[in-house]
Design a protein around this motif. Structure first.
Motif, PDB file in Angstrom:
ATOM      1  N   GLU A 179      38.145  48.433  51.347  1.00 24.26           N
ATOM      2  CA  GLU A 179      37.112  48.498  50.290  1.00 24.26           C
ATOM      3  C   GLU A 179      37.751  48.734  48.918  1.00 24.26           C
ATOM      4  O   GLU A 179      37.347  48.155  47.918  1.00 24.26           O
ATOM      5  CB  GLU A 179      36.156  49.659  50.564  1.00 24.26           C
ATOM      6  CG  GLU A 179      35.162  49.385  51.661  1.00 24.26           C
ATOM      7  CD  GLU A 179      34.170  50.530  51.751  1.00 24.26           C
ATOM      8  OE1 GLU A 179      33.672  50.998  50.705  1.00 24.26           O
ATOM      9  OE2 GLU A 179      33.917  50.976  52.881  1.00 24.26           O
ATOM     10  N   ARG A 201      40.691  44.115  43.276  1.00 26.09           N
ATOM     11  CA  ARG A 201      40.838  42.667  43.118  1.00 26.09           C
ATOM     12  C   ARG A 201      39.679  42.087  42.310  1.00 26.09           C
ATOM     13  O   ARG A 201      39.868  41.150  41.517  1.00 26.09           O
ATOM     14  CB  ARG A 201      40.916  42.038  44.510  1.00 26.09           C
ATOM     15  CG  ARG A 201      41.287  40.593  44.437  1.00 26.09           C
ATOM     16  CD  ARG A 201      41.455  39.990  45.793  1.00 26.09           C
ATOM     17  NE  ARG A 201      41.480  38.539  45.644  1.00 26.09           N
ATOM     18  CZ  ARG A 201      41.792  37.717  46.603  1.00 26.09           C
ATOM     19  NH1 ARG A 201      42.128  38.168  47.776  1.00 26.09           N
ATOM     20  NH2 ARG A 201      41.777  36.418  46.398  1.00 26.09           N
ATOM     21  N   GLU A 202      38.505  42.640  42.510  1.00 28.86           N
ATOM     22  CA  GLU A 202      37.339  42.137  41.779  1.00 28.86           C
ATOM     23  C   GLU A 202      37.512  42.353  40.270  1.00 28.86           C
ATOM     24  O   GLU A 202      37.216  41.479  39.461  1.00 28.86           O
ATOM     25  CB  GLU A 202      36.119  42.907  42.272  1.00 28.86           C
ATOM     26  CG  GLU A 202      34.798  42.282  41.908  1.00 28.86           C
ATOM     27  CD  GLU A 202      33.655  43.137  42.432  1.00 28.86           C
ATOM     28  OE1 GLU A 202      32.758  43.430  41.653  1.00 28.86           O
ATOM     29  OE2 GLU A 202      33.711  43.546  43.611  1.00 28.86           O
ATOM     30  N   LEU A 203      38.038  43.534  39.896  1.00 24.85           N
ATOM     31  CA  LEU A 203      38.183  43.844  38.466  1.00 24.85           C
ATOM     32  C   LEU A 203      39.491  43.299  37.891  1.00 24.85           C
ATOM     33  O   LEU A 203      39.575  42.998  36.695  1.00 24.85           O
ATOM     34  CB  LEU A 203      38.112  45.363  38.249  1.00 24.85           C
ATOM     35  CG  LEU A 203      36.740  45.997  38.545  1.00 24.85           C
ATOM     36  CD1 LEU A 203      36.818  47.519  38.531  1.00 24.85           C
ATOM     37  CD2 LEU A 203      35.699  45.523  37.542  1.00 24.85           C
ATOM     38  N   GLY A 255      32.834  49.297  36.015  1.00 27.90           N
ATOM     39  CA  GLY A 255      33.085  47.852  35.980  1.00 27.90           C
ATOM     40  C   GLY A 255      32.467  47.104  34.812  1.00 27.90           C
ATOM     41  O   GLY A 255      32.879  45.985  34.510  1.00 27.90           O
ATOM     42  N   GLU A 309      43.148  41.491  31.093  1.00 26.64           N
ATOM     43  CA  GLU A 309      41.842  40.868  30.831  1.00 26.64           C
ATOM     44  C   GLU A 309      41.691  40.617  29.321  1.00 26.64           C
ATOM     45  O   GLU A 309      41.310  39.521  28.899  1.00 26.64           O
ATOM     46  CB  GLU A 309      40.720  41.782  31.312  1.00 26.64           C
ATOM     47  CG  GLU A 309      39.333  41.233  30.990  1.00 26.64           C
ATOM     48  CD  GLU A 309      38.220  42.267  31.181  1.00 26.64           C
ATOM     49  OE1 GLU A 309      38.339  43.145  32.043  1.00 26.64           O
ATOM     50  OE2 GLU A 309      37.233  42.188  30.418  1.00 26.64           O
ATOM     51  N   GLY A 320      39.200  45.285  33.222  1.00 28.07           N
ATOM     52  CA  GLY A 320      40.301  44.516  33.826  1.00 28.07           C
ATOM     53  C   GLY A 320      41.639  44.782  33.165  1.00 28.07           C
ATOM     54  O   GLY A 320      42.595  44.015  33.357  1.00 28.07           O
ATOM     55  N   ALA A 355      39.442  45.652  47.666  1.00 26.35           N
ATOM     56  CA  ALA A 355      38.458  44.644  47.225  1.00 26.35           C
ATOM     57  C   ALA A 355      37.954  44.964  45.820  1.00 26.35           C
ATOM     58  O   ALA A 355      37.787  44.061  44.981  1.00 26.35           O
ATOM     59  CB  ALA A 355      37.292  44.597  48.204  1.00 26.35           C
ATOM     60  N   ARG A 356      37.722  46.262  45.541  1.00 28.39           N
ATOM     61  CA  ARG A 356      37.258  46.666  44.193  1.00 28.39           C
ATOM     62  C   ARG A 356      38.315  46.349  43.135  1.00 28.39           C
ATOM     63  O   ARG A 356      38.018  45.871  42.052  1.00 28.39           O
ATOM     64  CB  ARG A 356      36.980  48.177  44.116  1.00 28.39           C
ATOM     65  CG  ARG A 356      36.004  48.737  45.117  1.00 28.39           C
ATOM     66  CD  ARG A 356      34.601  48.353  44.815  1.00 28.39           C
ATOM     67  NE  ARG A 356      33.602  49.161  45.485  1.00 28.39           N
ATOM     68  CZ  ARG A 356      33.339  49.211  46.786  1.00 28.39           C
ATOM     69  NH1 ARG A 356      34.066  48.526  47.648  1.00 28.39           N
ATOM     70  NH2 ARG A 356      32.332  49.934  47.262  1.00 28.39           N
ATOM     71  N   PRO A 389      41.761  40.373  38.892  1.00 27.32           N
ATOM     72  CA  PRO A 389      41.959  39.266  39.840  1.00 27.32           C
ATOM     73  C   PRO A 389      43.418  38.903  40.112  1.00 27.32           C
ATOM     74  O   PRO A 389      43.716  38.310  41.153  1.00 27.32           O
ATOM     75  CB  PRO A 389      41.227  38.093  39.169  1.00 27.32           C
ATOM     76  CG  PRO A 389      40.300  38.713  38.178  1.00 27.32           C
ATOM     77  CD  PRO A 389      40.917  40.000  37.753  1.00 27.32           C
ATOM     78  N   GLU A 416      45.954  39.776  43.847  1.00 27.64           N
ATOM     79  CA  GLU A 416      45.455  39.062  45.031  1.00 27.64           C
ATOM     80  C   GLU A 416      45.709  39.859  46.302  1.00 27.64           C
ATOM     81  O   GLU A 416      44.955  39.794  47.255  1.00 27.64           O
ATOM     82  CB  GLU A 416      46.194  37.719  45.163  1.00 27.64           C
ATOM     83  CG  GLU A 416      45.832  36.719  44.090  1.00 27.64           C
ATOM     84  CD  GLU A 416      46.706  35.465  44.192  1.00 27.64           C
ATOM     85  OE1 GLU A 416      46.605  34.646  43.274  1.00 27.64           O
ATOM     86  OE2 GLU A 416      47.486  35.322  45.157  1.00 27.64           O
ATOM     87  N   ASP A 465      33.272  51.839  41.153  1.00 25.52           N
ATOM     88  CA  ASP A 465      31.872  51.394  41.173  1.00 25.52           C
ATOM     89  C   ASP A 465      31.128  51.789  39.898  1.00 25.52           C
ATOM     90  O   ASP A 465      30.062  51.254  39.621  1.00 25.52           O
ATOM     91  CB  ASP A 465      31.152  51.991  42.395  1.00 25.52           C
ATOM     92  CG  ASP A 465      31.498  51.229  43.669  1.00 25.52           C
ATOM     93  OD1 ASP A 465      32.065  50.115  43.556  1.00 25.52           O
ATOM     94  OD2 ASP A 465      31.224  51.741  44.765  1.00 25.52           O
TER      95      ASP A 465
END
Ligand SMILES: Cc1ncc(COP(=O)(O)O)c(C=O)c1O
Length: 447
Positions: free
Chosen positions: A107, A113-115, A325, A255, A251, A110-111, A117, A120, A322
């Protein structure tokens, strides 16, 4: 040692520190505190804290301070945020260490990677220092090259490769390490290009948001230039976003600049203000950590660590990520930093002391003596040089601030999303009172 003329202020601080913890206990800790920045050797010893909540902390004697240190920048949501307290408490009950891969790792990854990218594939570590160490090891293994390029004034923790060539921080370092680490000025583009052109550099590591927590400047164009050269010579570009990650933007600097590094190092906020860190990057690079491929074993990067991906850290990190973001908390923290910088500069002007501040995102930096030497108040070499040259003065400033109920690092401080306007007002008043104490000494006065 500090100039005897400053003794009255120092004596007052020594008294404050003395009451914050039993002396007999202090004497049993090497250096009296367990981090070089906490020791205060020039002022006779550290102040001991007992607890913290939100934007405040209390010393061992129960005296309160506005917290502008914020867990060395790891607490973007303040101390003991109720959501994080709940997440960590729940996890303690569910087991603080399962002695194996944990479902929360998936989990958490995944968080991230979402913020971010570019991450990987991710590997968790026990701290930011361990993460930079691992990133350099991965770079060497992937490129099969021996050398690391670092930028002067950029900090990557306390392992040998990150401190090689840093004077006077080299006591006890493996002397052989310095042969394989080259440090160049971040402003000397020609030398950077020349070093990389030798094609033996595995990785170029830097703080993309400006060396030493943003003491130095950064720009997308500069990072783009580094990206381009690294691509052309086969060197991995490693962004150490331990500071800037999730603070400058959800990010990070990558970002903001629109740049994809090969490897990214994250810790502090990424670990939910708990002990931990991580390396993330392109899948084919991260695959150098692959304990399954026996045939490639000589290329595989060894990586263990009892507290890698510590479940309490994972729980806090997931809850933190959470909440941060959408960029709202970052903007709030930056607004707070801007207000404080304005107030510090006004206090400097109105009290006549040569102390000014600037901010980089939600981090503020303090310059003592910049006006006297004609330096501008902005990110640049002076923000690193002045604290080194004027160590006694920076210690005196910290003592004066503590006496006035404000705690921050000697030369910088951190704002969070929970610093309210009344916190900023109270901190500004603390700075102003501290400056009034310091204007008693001629050497602090503005030219
Ligand atoms: C940019 C940077 N990299 C790495 C580190 C090391 O992280 P840690 O203190 O978690 O070992 C730090 C610590 O402040 C840092 O600022």
């Amino acid at each position: 040692m500090i100039d005897p003329a400053w003794h009255p202020l120092l004596q007052e601080y020594v008294e404050l520190a003395k009451n914050s913890a039993p002396r007999a206990t202090i004497n049993s800790i090497a250096g009296e505190a367990t981090h070089s920045s906490w020791c205060m050797p020039r002022a006779g010893g550290p102040l001991f804290f007992a607890r913290a909540q939100g934007t405040h902390k209390w010393d061992g004697a129960g005296r309160s301070y506005i917290d502008l240190w914020m867990g060395h920048g790891s607490l973007l949501l303040g101390n003991a945020h109720p959501v994080l307290v709940e997440a960590i408490s729940r996890q303690v009950i569910d087991g603080q260490h399962v002695g194996g891969a944990h479902v929360l790792h998936v989990e958490w990854a995944a968080r991230i990677r979402e913020l971010v990218p570019s991450c990987e594939c991710i590997r968790f570590t026990g701290s930011g220092t361990e993460a930079t160490l691992l990133a350099l090891r991965i770079a060497r293994s992937f490129t099969q090259r021996p050398r690391i390029l670092r930028l002067d004034g950029h900090f990557h923790g306390w392992h040998d490769e990150s401190l090689a060539h840093v004077v006077p921080c080299n006591a006890g370092l493996n002397p052989g390490v310095s042969d394989w680490v080259t440090v160049v000025s971040p402003f000397d583009e020609e030398t950077i290009i020349d070093e990389l052109a030798q094609r033996d550099v595995a990785g170029l590591i830097l703080e993309p948001g400006g060396g030493s927590a943003g003491s130095l400047s950064w720009s997308p164009a500069y990072l783009q230039m580094l990206r381009k050269i690294c691509n052309s010579v086969g060197t991995l570009l490693i962004f150490d976003e331990v500071i800037s990650g999730f603070r400058y933007a959800p990010g990070g600097v990558q970002e903001l600049a629109g740049i994809i590094p090969d490897l990214t190092v994250l810790a502090k906020i990424a670990a939910g203000g708990m002990p931990g860190g991580l390396v993330g990057g392109r899948k084919n690079i991260m695959e150098t950590i692959d304990d399954i491929d026996q045939q490639r074993r000589r290329f595989l990067v060894p990586h263990s660590g009892t507290f890698n991906g510590f479940p309490l850290t994972a729980a806090s990190a997931i809850a933190t990520l959470d909440m941060i973001g959408d960029g709202v908390v970052q903007a709030r923290a930056e607004d707070a930093a801007l207000s404080l910088v304005k107030a510090i500069n006004w206090a400097g002007e109105s009290t006549g002391v040569d102390i000014r501040a600037f901010n980089q995102s939600s981090i503020f930096h303090l310059l003592i003596g910049a006006l006297s030497e004609g330096s501008s108040v902005e990110p640049g070499p002076a923000a690193i040089r002045l604290p080194q040259q004027n160590a006694d003065k920076y210690t005196l400033l910290r003592c004066a601030l503590l006496l006035e109920g404000v705690d921050c690092h000697f030369s910088h401080g951190w704002l969070s999303a929970v610093h309210s306007s009344s916190d900023i007002e109270a901190a500004a008043e603390g700075f102003s009172r501290a400056f009034k104490r310091l204007r008693n000494f001629d050497s602090f006065l503005s030219p």
